[in-house]
Write a protein that holds these residues in place. Structure first.
Motif, PDB file in Angstrom:
ATOM      1  N   THR A   1       0.926  -1.228  -0.069  1.00  0.00           N
ATOM      2  CA  THR A   1      -0.064   0.186   0.086  1.00  0.00           C
ATOM      3  C   THR A   1       0.898   1.169   0.142  1.00  0.00           C
ATOM      4  O   THR A   1       0.531   2.147  -0.669  1.00  0.00           O
ATOM      5  CB  THR A   1      -1.058  -0.128   1.198  1.00  0.00           C
ATOM      6  N   LYS A   2       1.923   1.188   0.651  1.00  0.00           N
ATOM      7  CA  LYS A   2       2.918   2.456   0.671  1.00  0.00           C
ATOM      8  C   LYS A   2       3.624   2.656  -0.586  1.00  0.00           C
ATOM      9  O   LYS A   2       3.637   3.664  -1.012  1.00  0.00           O
ATOM     10  CB  LYS A   2       3.953   2.143   1.904  1.00  0.00           C
ATOM     11  N   LYS A   3       3.995   1.648  -1.330  1.00  0.00           N
ATOM     12  CA  LYS A   3       4.418   1.644  -2.646  1.00  0.00           C
ATOM     13  C   LYS A   3       3.466   2.164  -3.639  1.00  0.00           C
ATOM     14  O   LYS A   3       3.749   3.244  -4.448  1.00  0.00           O
ATOM     15  CB  LYS A   3       5.118   0.397  -3.155  1.00  0.00           C
ATOM     16  N   SER A   4       2.249   1.710  -3.436  1.00  0.00           N
ATOM     17  CA  SER A   4       1.104   2.153  -4.159  1.00  0.00           C
ATOM     18  C   SER A   4       0.777   3.733  -4.042  1.00  0.00           C
ATOM     19  O   SER A   4       0.365   4.184  -4.813  1.00  0.00           O
ATOM     20  CB  SER A   4       0.012   1.308  -3.892  1.00  0.00           C
ATOM     21  N   ASN A   5       1.068   4.177  -2.686  1.00  0.00           N
ATOM     22  CA  ASN A   5       0.998   5.746  -2.483  1.00  0.00           C
ATOM     23  C   ASN A   5       1.806   6.386  -3.345  1.00  0.00           C
ATOM     24  O   ASN A   5       1.501   7.477  -3.712  1.00  0.00           O
ATOM     25  CB  ASN A   5       1.161   5.901  -0.879  1.00  0.00           C
ATOM     26  N   GLU A   6       3.311   6.101  -3.557  1.00  0.00           N
ATOM     27  CA  GLU A   6       4.160   6.741  -4.206  1.00  0.00           C
ATOM     28  C   GLU A   6       3.661   6.669  -5.773  1.00  0.00           C
ATOM     29  O   GLU A   6       3.980   7.736  -6.378  1.00  0.00           O
ATOM     30  CB  GLU A   6       5.616   6.036  -3.805  1.00  0.00           C
ATOM     31  N   LEU A   7       3.214   5.702  -6.197  1.00  0.00           N
ATOM     32  CA  LEU A   7       2.998   5.356  -7.669  1.00  0.00           C
ATOM     33  C   LEU A   7       1.751   6.368  -7.880  1.00  0.00           C
ATOM     34  O   LEU A   7       1.510   7.038  -8.769  1.00  0.00           O
ATOM     35  CB  LEU A   7       2.413   3.992  -7.927  1.00  0.00           C
ATOM     36  N   MET A   8       0.809   6.491  -6.841  1.00  0.00           N
ATOM     37  CA  MET A   8      -0.568   7.328  -7.116  1.00  0.00           C
ATOM     38  C   MET A   8      -0.124   8.582  -7.062  1.00  0.00           C
ATOM     39  O   MET A   8      -0.456   9.336  -7.947  1.00  0.00           O
ATOM     40  CB  MET A   8      -1.565   7.018  -6.058  1.00  0.00           C
ATOM     41  N   ALA A   9       0.761   9.161  -6.170  1.00  0.00           N
ATOM     42  CA  ALA A   9       1.190  10.492  -6.292  1.00  0.00           C
ATOM     43  C   ALA A   9       2.036  10.969  -7.217  1.00  0.00           C
ATOM     44  O   ALA A   9       1.596  12.060  -7.816  1.00  0.00           O
ATOM     45  CB  ALA A   9       2.240  10.653  -4.834  1.00  0.00           C
TER      46      ALA A   9
END
Length: 357
Positions: free
Chosen positions: A173-181
Motif C-alpha cells: 500500500t505504501k509503494k502504491s501511494n508513491e505510484l499514485m502520487a
C-alpha cells in the motif's frame, strides 16, 4: 518558516502527526493547522488523547495560532472534500494510515480503506483545490515507509533502488501511494514529496512497536520474543529527527517545470528519513533494559535473561533496514543524529511518568 500558512495534517493524533503539530505550533506564531484523525482503537486510545491534550495546551498559549481538530476518517470522501472547501489548505501532510506489518497479514481491509482509498481522497481533494483558477495546494507531503524495500538485499537502501518486491500488504500500500502520487503530480502538476520513514520511536510512541511492546511485557513479567534469533538490524530513528526532516521538506516543494512534450515534468520527490546506523536487536534490547532500570520502570535486580526468547523470523519482516539519506542531506542540509541511548532514555522517562507515577 510556516508563518501565515494553512496546513492540513492527517493522522493528527498519531505519533508522527501529533509531534509535527507540536513543533509547528511552537515554532510559528501565526499559523493555522487543521488536523484529522479517526481515533481508532488499533492501539491504546488514551495515548492518542494524551497527544491531543498536549497539542491543545500549546495551541491555547499561542495568541495568533489556530488549531482545529476533526474526528473522522480520510476514507470519508465527503468529509475530506468539505475540509478542503472550508479551509483551503496551502500545505497537506498525509500521515494517516493503518500502520504495522504483522497486522496487515490478518486485517487487510483496514489497509485498503485507509492507505489506498483514503490517500486517493486526499489526492483528489488536492487536484480539485486548483479548480476555478484557485491557488490550491502548494505541496503535498505524505508518509511512505522503509517497508517498501521489502526483500532488497543491497544496503543501505537508496531511493534509486527498485522496490517491486513487497513482503507485506502494508508495504504494497505504501509503494502504491508513491505510484499514485507520481501519477497525480504528472497529470495535475501537484508538487508532492513522499517520505520513507525508518523505525520511528520515542516518548508517547506506538505501543505496537518493539521497544514499547517489550517494555509492557517486561513490566508484566512476560517473555519478549526476539525475532530471527536476534540477527535483525533496525535503523531506529528518533521522533524529533523525523519531524525536523518533515518540516524542512514541507517548506521546499519540488519545482513545477514543463517538459519537451509540453506537459508537466512531475514535481515529485521521494526521500528516506532514517538514522543511517542500523542497530542489532540484541544490543537494542540491552540498552532498553539499562534505561528502563535507570528510569525506575524496572527494578535493578530484574532478571532479563529469563525473560528473553530467541525465535525465528516472522512473515512480512526483513532482516535489516538501513537508510541512505544522502539526498536528504544534499537537498535540506539535514541528517538524523539522535543516538539510540538518548532516544530510549527519553522514552523510558516518559513511560515512567505516564504509566507509573
Amino acid at each position: 518558516m510556516m508563518e501565515r500558512k494553512k496546513i492540513f495534517i492527517t493522522g493528527a493524533a498519531g505519533f508522527i502527526g501529533s509531534n509535527l503539530i507540536l513543533k509547528l505550533l511552537k515554532e510559528n506564531e501565526n499559523i493555522d493547522i487543521i488536523g484529522i484523525d479517526n481515533m481508532n482503537d488499533y492501539y491504546d486510545v488514551n495515548i492518542k488523547r494524551f497527544r491531543l491534550e498536549e497539542i491543545d495546551e500549546v495551541a491555547s498559549s499561542k495568541e495568533n495560532a489556530k488549531w482545529t481538530f476533526v474526528e473522522g476518517s480520510i476514507s470519508d470522501k465527503a468529509l475530506i472534500d468539505s475540509i478542503f472547501k472550508e479551509y483551503q489548505p496551502d500545505i497537506v501532510v498525509n500521515l494517516a494510515a493503518q500502520a504495522g506489518v504483522r497486522y496487515s497479514i490478518s486485517n487487510p481491509d483496514a489497509y485498503i480503506e485507509s492507505n489506498l482509498i483514503g490517500f486517493y481522497n486526499i489526492l483528489e481533494a488536492c487536484r480539485h483545490s486548483y479548480d476555478d483558477g484557485k491557488k490550491g495546494v502548494s505541496h503535498l507531503v505524505y508518509a511512505s515507509s522503509s517497508s517498501v524495500y521489502g526483500s532488497n538485499k543491497k544496503v543501505p537502501y537508496s531511493t534509486e533502488d527498485k522496490v517491486d518486491n513487497p513482503v507485506s500488504l502494508y508495504a504494497a500500500t505504501k509503494k502504491s501511494n508513491e505510484l499514485m502520487a507520481h501519477a497525480y503530480s504528472k497529470l495535475y502538476n501537484i508538487p508532492s514529496t513522499g517520505l520513507r520513514f525508518f523505525t520511528v520511536y520515542g516518548p508517547a510512541g506506538r505501543p505496537d512497536m518493539a521497544y514499547f511492546g517489550f517494555t509492557n511485557k517486561l513490566r508484566n513479567n512476560e517473555k519478549i520474543k526476539i525475532f530471527n534469533y536476534g540477527n535483525c538490524k533496525r535503523d531506529f530513528t528518533y521522533i524529533d529527527d523525523i519531524v525536523e526532516g518533515v518540516t524542512r521538506v514541507m517548506a521546499k516543494p519540488p519545482k513545477r517545470e514543463v517538459g519537451e512534450d509540453g506537459l508537466p515534468v512531475p514535481p515529485y520527490k521521494v526521500y528516506n528519513i532514517g538514522n543511517s546506523k542500523p542497530e542489532n536487536l540484541l544490543e537494542f534490547v540491552d540498552i532498553l533494559q539499562q534505561e528502563l532500570i535507570r528510569a525506575g520502570v524496572l527494578p535493578e535486580d530484574y532478571d532479563f535473561d529469563s525473560h528473553k526468547e530467541l525465535v525465528p523470523m516472522q512473515p512480512g519482516d526483513v532482516p535489516v533496514t538501513y537508510a541512505d539519506t544522502t539526498p536528504l542531506e544534499q537537498d535540506f542540509g539535514f541528517k538524523p543524529s539522535t543516538s539510540l541511548r538518548v532516544g530510549l532514555r527519553n522514552f523510558a522517562e516518559w513511560y515512567k511518568e505516564f504509566y507509573i507515577c
